[in-house]
Write a protein that holds these residues in place. Structure first.
Motif, PDB file in Angstrom:
ATOM      1  N   GLN A 164       0.840  -1.196   0.000  1.00 43.65           N
ATOM      2  CA  GLN A 164       0.000   0.000   0.000  1.00 43.65           C
ATOM      3  C   GLN A 164       0.869   1.237   0.000  1.00 43.65           C
ATOM      4  OE1 GLN A 164      -2.921   0.253   3.177  1.00 43.65           O
ATOM      5  NE2 GLN A 164      -4.215   1.545   1.895  1.00 43.65           N
ATOM      6  N   PRO A 203       0.716   5.425   0.258  1.00 48.94           N
ATOM      7  CA  PRO A 203      -0.203   6.405   0.858  1.00 48.94           C
ATOM      8  C   PRO A 203      -1.207   6.948  -0.138  1.00 48.94           C
ATOM      9  CG  PRO A 203       2.002   6.770   1.659  1.00 48.94           C
ATOM     10  CD  PRO A 203       2.109   5.691   0.610  1.00 48.94           C
ATOM     11  N   GLU A 204      -2.455   7.013   0.283  1.00 48.11           N
ATOM     12  CA  GLU A 204      -3.559   7.559  -0.506  1.00 48.11           C
ATOM     13  C   GLU A 204      -3.949   6.674  -1.679  1.00 48.11           C
ATOM     14  OE1 GLU A 204      -2.521  12.232   0.541  1.00 48.11           O
ATOM     15  OE2 GLU A 204      -2.534  11.559  -1.532  1.00 48.11           O
ATOM     16  N   LYS A 205      -3.447   5.444  -1.699  1.00 47.78           N
ATOM     17  CA  LYS A 205      -3.850   4.503  -2.741  1.00 47.78           C
ATOM     18  C   LYS A 205      -4.369   3.224  -2.097  1.00 47.78           C
ATOM     19  CE  LYS A 205      -1.847   4.277  -6.716  1.00 47.78           C
ATOM     20  NZ  LYS A 205      -0.882   4.020  -7.813  1.00 47.78           N
ATOM     21  N   GLN A 206      -5.138   2.455  -2.863  1.00 46.20           N
ATOM     22  CA  GLN A 206      -5.673   1.199  -2.344  1.00 46.20           C
ATOM     23  C   GLN A 206      -4.571   0.171  -2.204  1.00 46.20           C
ATOM     24  OE1 GLN A 206      -8.979  -0.072  -4.862  1.00 46.20           O
ATOM     25  NE2 GLN A 206     -10.370   0.491  -3.228  1.00 46.20           N
TER      26      GLN A 206
END
Length: 116
Positions: A39, A41-44
């Motif tokens: 993962q 940051p700010e992504k799935q």
């Protein structure tokens, strides 16, 4: 009780290698499909590699030919060998059990940073 503990993350230069380990307890890794996810940051969270019961493996296109997932049954551990690392591989990497194609149990994650 299922427990997964990842280790082996760290800082590595582009082109370098790392080995991540996922120590399992509460079950045997050879009796479960196991996967590594990551993962940014700010992504799935996205699947990186999967090892199904019986030994077959699958990889995301963005790591094919560079990463290898394996089991060490003697240590009840799942391993992710990562080679030719790129800055875009920077992420938190998670180990997971997989059932019916879906992740079920998660570890706490280990940070990988690829940077010069």
């Amino acid at each position: 009780q299922v427990q997964l503990v990842e280790s082996g993350g760290g800082l590595v230069q582009p082109g370098g290698s790392l080995r991540l380990s996922c120590a399992a307890s509460g079950f045997s890794v050879d009796s479960s499909s196991m996967a590594w996810y990551r993962q940014i940051p700010e992504k799935q969270r996205e699947m990186v590699a999967l090892a199904v019961i019986g030994g077959a493996t699958r990889y995301a296109d963005f790591v094919k030919g560079r990463f290898t997932i394996s089991r060490d049954n003697s240590k009840n551990t799942v391993i992710l060998d990562m080679n030719r690392l790129k800055p875009e591989d920077t992420a938190v990497y998670y180990c997971a059990t997989v059932h019916a194609g879906e992740p079920v149990d998660w570890g706490q994650g280990t940070q990988v940073i690829v940077s010069s």
